[in-house]
Write an enzyme that holds these catalytic residues in place. Structure first.
Site, PDB file in Angstrom:
ATOM      1  N   SER A   1       0.859  -1.176   0.000  1.00  0.00           N
ATOM      2  CA  SER A   1       0.000   0.000   0.000  1.00  0.00           C
ATOM      3  C   SER A   1       0.894   1.224   0.000  1.00  0.00           C
ATOM      4  O   SER A   1       2.077   1.151   0.383  1.00  0.00           O
ATOM      5  CB  SER A   1      -0.877   0.003   1.258  1.00  0.00           C
ATOM      6  OG  SER A   1      -1.462   1.272   1.485  1.00  0.00           O
TER       7      SER A   1
ATOM      8  N   TYR B   1      -1.637   0.095  10.723  1.00  0.00           N
ATOM      9  CA  TYR B   1      -1.712  -0.324   9.329  1.00  0.00           C
ATOM     10  C   TYR B   1      -0.456   0.113   8.574  1.00  0.00           C
ATOM     11  O   TYR B   1       0.141  -0.677   7.832  1.00  0.00           O
ATOM     12  CB  TYR B   1      -2.949   0.289   8.678  1.00  0.00           C
ATOM     13  CG  TYR B   1      -3.142  -0.085   7.232  1.00  0.00           C
ATOM     14  CD1 TYR B   1      -3.557  -1.361   6.866  1.00  0.00           C
ATOM     15  CD2 TYR B   1      -2.915   0.844   6.215  1.00  0.00           C
ATOM     16  CE1 TYR B   1      -3.728  -1.710   5.532  1.00  0.00           C
ATOM     17  CE2 TYR B   1      -3.092   0.513   4.890  1.00  0.00           C
ATOM     18  CZ  TYR B   1      -3.500  -0.761   4.544  1.00  0.00           C
ATOM     19  OH  TYR B   1      -3.671  -1.097   3.228  1.00  0.00           O
TER      20      TYR B   1
END
Length: 254
Positions: free
Chosen positions: A144, A157
């Protein structure tokens, strides 16, 4: 851009929807036989049926990558049912939302358990089988922009995706002479069922206006990079962390 994946067998994790389902279809459309895995067996069975009805070849297996001991049997089953293992797409992931002062120990552990631990052990089990079979394997970890960009309120995250990026480089180095290409793809924001309620809100619109192009990406924007990294074009690409984000992680805002 396409890739000739005829005769290849791919396993993809976390493919019950969103990018995972998109990637499963893309693999099948380019000729690969696909083992689709996720926790929601009903969803992936429907997807496998769709691919088979369209002339592809797909099977569906229930798998929670947080259970490291369940990964090897799933890969063994894919090898047995589909005749090999050439490609692993480590797509399974969870969000890990929560401010650092608020996130629970359980939620933090779950984020790293799926995003990092699951990625590591799936890659390891796939590599063992690819090396034993002597194939030029492809392992693609879906990271990501959070691997290199601070996303507010998502410290767990971001930490987990940064770990995925470094794992990718470490495993690529370790297996460089074993015929494996290990890379990571870092997508920007794409509207999925996980985040679609956020974008119409005031906060979501503010975030969107902060992107240089003031828009979200489509899943298809990842196709060219994805197919390059799982296909023959990755013969000389390993240890790469490739960002496809429509400029969203560029500094300075919109």
């Amino acid at each position: 851009m396409g890739a000739d994946l005829k005769g290849k067998v791919a396993v993809i994790t976390g493919a019950s929807g969103g990018l995972g389902a998109h990637f499963a279809r893309l693999l099948a459309q380019n000729g690969a036989a696909v083992a689709i895995t996720a926790r929601r067996v009903d969803k992936i069975q429907t997807l496998a049926d769709e691919i088979n009805a369209s002339g592809g070849r797909a099977v569906a297996y229930g798998l929670d990558v947080a259970d490291a001991h369940a990964i090897a049997p799933a890969l063994d089953r894919a090898q047995s049912d589909l005749g090999g293992l050439d490609i692993l797409v480590n797509n399974a992931g969870v969000g890990g939302e929560g401010l650092a002062l608020d996130i629970s120990v359980e939620d933090f552990d779950n984020t790293f358990g799926v995003n990092v631990r699951g990625t590591f052990f799936a890659a390891r089990e796939a590599a063992r089988r690819m090396i034993a079979a002597g194939v030029e394997g492809r392992i693609l970890n879906i990271a990501s922009i959070a691997s290199h960009t601070v996303l507010p309120g998502l410290s767990a995250y971001c930490g987990s995706k940064a770990s995925v990026a470094m794992l990718t480089r470490s495993l690529a180095r370790e297996w460089a002479r074993r015929g494996l290409a290990v890379n990571a793809l870092c997508p920007g924001y794409i509207e999925t069922a996980i985040n679609d309620a956020w974008w119409p809100t005031e906060g979501g619109q503010k975030q969107l206006k902060g992107f240089p192009r003031r828009r979200l990406m489509d899943a298809s924007d990842l196709d060219a990079a994805f197919l390059m990294l799982v296909g023959p074009a990755a013969a000389a690409i390993t240890g790469s962390i490739i960002t496809v984000d429509d400029g969203q992680s560029l500094p300075g805002g919109g």
